[in-house]
Motif scaffolding. Sequence first.
Motif, mmCIF file in Angstrom:
data_model
loop_
_atom_site.group_PDB
_atom_site.id
_atom_site.type_symbol
_atom_site.label_atom_id
_atom_site.label_comp_id
_atom_site.label_asym_id
_atom_site.label_seq_id
_atom_site.Cartn_x
_atom_site.Cartn_y
_atom_site.Cartn_z
ATOM 1 N N ASP A 163 -3.686 3.650 4.255
ATOM 2 C CA ASP A 163 -4.420 2.825 3.295
ATOM 3 C C ASP A 163 -4.467 1.370 3.740
ATOM 4 O OD1 ASP A 163 -4.886 5.018 1.689
ATOM 5 O OD2 ASP A 163 -3.251 4.585 0.298
ATOM 6 N N TYR A 183 -4.945 8.328 11.759
ATOM 7 C CA TYR A 183 -5.917 7.479 11.066
ATOM 8 C C TYR A 183 -6.546 6.381 11.908
ATOM 9 C CZ TYR A 183 -1.751 4.465 10.376
ATOM 10 O OH TYR A 183 -0.618 3.703 10.546
ATOM 11 N N TYR A 201 0.831 -1.209 0.000
ATOM 12 C CA TYR A 201 0.000 0.000 0.000
ATOM 13 C C TYR A 201 0.865 1.259 0.000
ATOM 14 C CZ TYR A 201 -4.022 -2.969 0.772
ATOM 15 O OH TYR A 201 -5.003 -3.916 0.614
#
Length: 350
Positions: A168, A209, A163
Amino acid sequence: MMTDRIAKLPLLPTTVVGSYPQPGWLVDPEALKQAGVPRLRAKGIWRLSGEQLAEGQRDAAVLAVHDMERAGIDIVGDGEAGRESYSNQFATALEGVDIETPGSTIGRYGQTTLVPRVVGPVRRTRPVIVDEVRFLRAQTDRPIKVTLPGPFTMTQQAANEHYADDADLAMAYAAAVNEELLAVFAAGADIVQLDEPWMQARPKVAHDYAVPAIDRALRDAPGTTAVHLCFGYAAIVKDKPSGYSFLPELDACSADIVSIEAAQPGLDPQALAALPSKRIMLGVIDLNDPEAETAEVVAGRLRAALRHVPAERLMVAPDCGMKYLPRAVAFAKLKAMADGAAIVRAELGR
C-alpha cells in the motif's frame, strides 16, 4: 508519445544513467563520501548556502550538460547537480514523511540505516524538480533525460508506520511520483527514468508488488519512460553478482526502456534476451575502474550485446551514476562511450 528530438536520435544513442561528478567548489568530496547514499538530508556536503547554493547548483548543471555535449552524448541530463543522492531530494519532500525523528531499516548491504518515517498519507504537495527540468531544457537542444526515485525503492528506504503493508505504501509513493512525472514531462523532459535498484536487492518482495507500483507511477505518461536496475554504486559495492535476480519480470512493466548495469559485473549478454519487448539501456562503462575504457573496449561490449538484441532496441550508457568519480575520469569515460558507439554504428552502416 515520442518527441521529435527522440525520433531523430541515431542508432545506438548514448546517454547517462543519472549523476555526474559535482564540482569540488560545490560539494565537499570527503563529506559526500562519508554521507554514502543518504536517505535523509545530508546538507553538510554543500560548500555553499542560501541563494549562493542555488546558483552554484545551476552552474554545476550547466557544466554537466557542457561536458556531456563535448563528449558526444546524444541524450543529456543535468548530472543531478543539485541532489545529495538519487532518491532523498524527492522522498523527503513529500507530506506524511517525518525526517526530523527518523526511523531505521536494514540497508541493502545489511547495515542499519536511518530513513524517513512514514507517519501519515504520502502525498506530493508541491513540485520538487520541475524548475530544475525547465532550467535544463533551456540549456540544450539535445534530448534530455530526467530521473525520479521509483516507488518500490522508496518503500524499502522508509520505515512504514502508517500503511497496512508496504504494498500500500508503494502505491502511495507511486501516485506521488506520477504527479511529478507528468509535471516533468510538461516542463520539457524527453525521457523520465525511475531509479529502482532495490528490486535487485529484494527480488522476492519485488515480485509481489514492484511492477504494479511502477505501472502506477508511469500511468498516462505522455513521453518515453525508463526503469533503471543496478547492483549499487561502484564506489560502495565492489563485488557484484554476474546475473540479475529480478530482470525478466520487468518485461511486463509499462516502461519503454529498461536500464541495466552490465560492465562491472560482467553480465552475460545472453541475459538481455529476457527483455524481448523493451529497449535496453546497456551499461558499457565500468565505474569501478579508475581508468577510462578505450573506444574499442566499448565497441566490443556493444558487439557482444548485438548478438542478442537488435541495434534498434539498444541504447548505450554507463553502468550507473558517475558522481563518485573524478570529473576528468568521468568525462574520458563518456568520450570513450560515445566514440565506441560511433565505431559500431559505422560498422552497421547506419
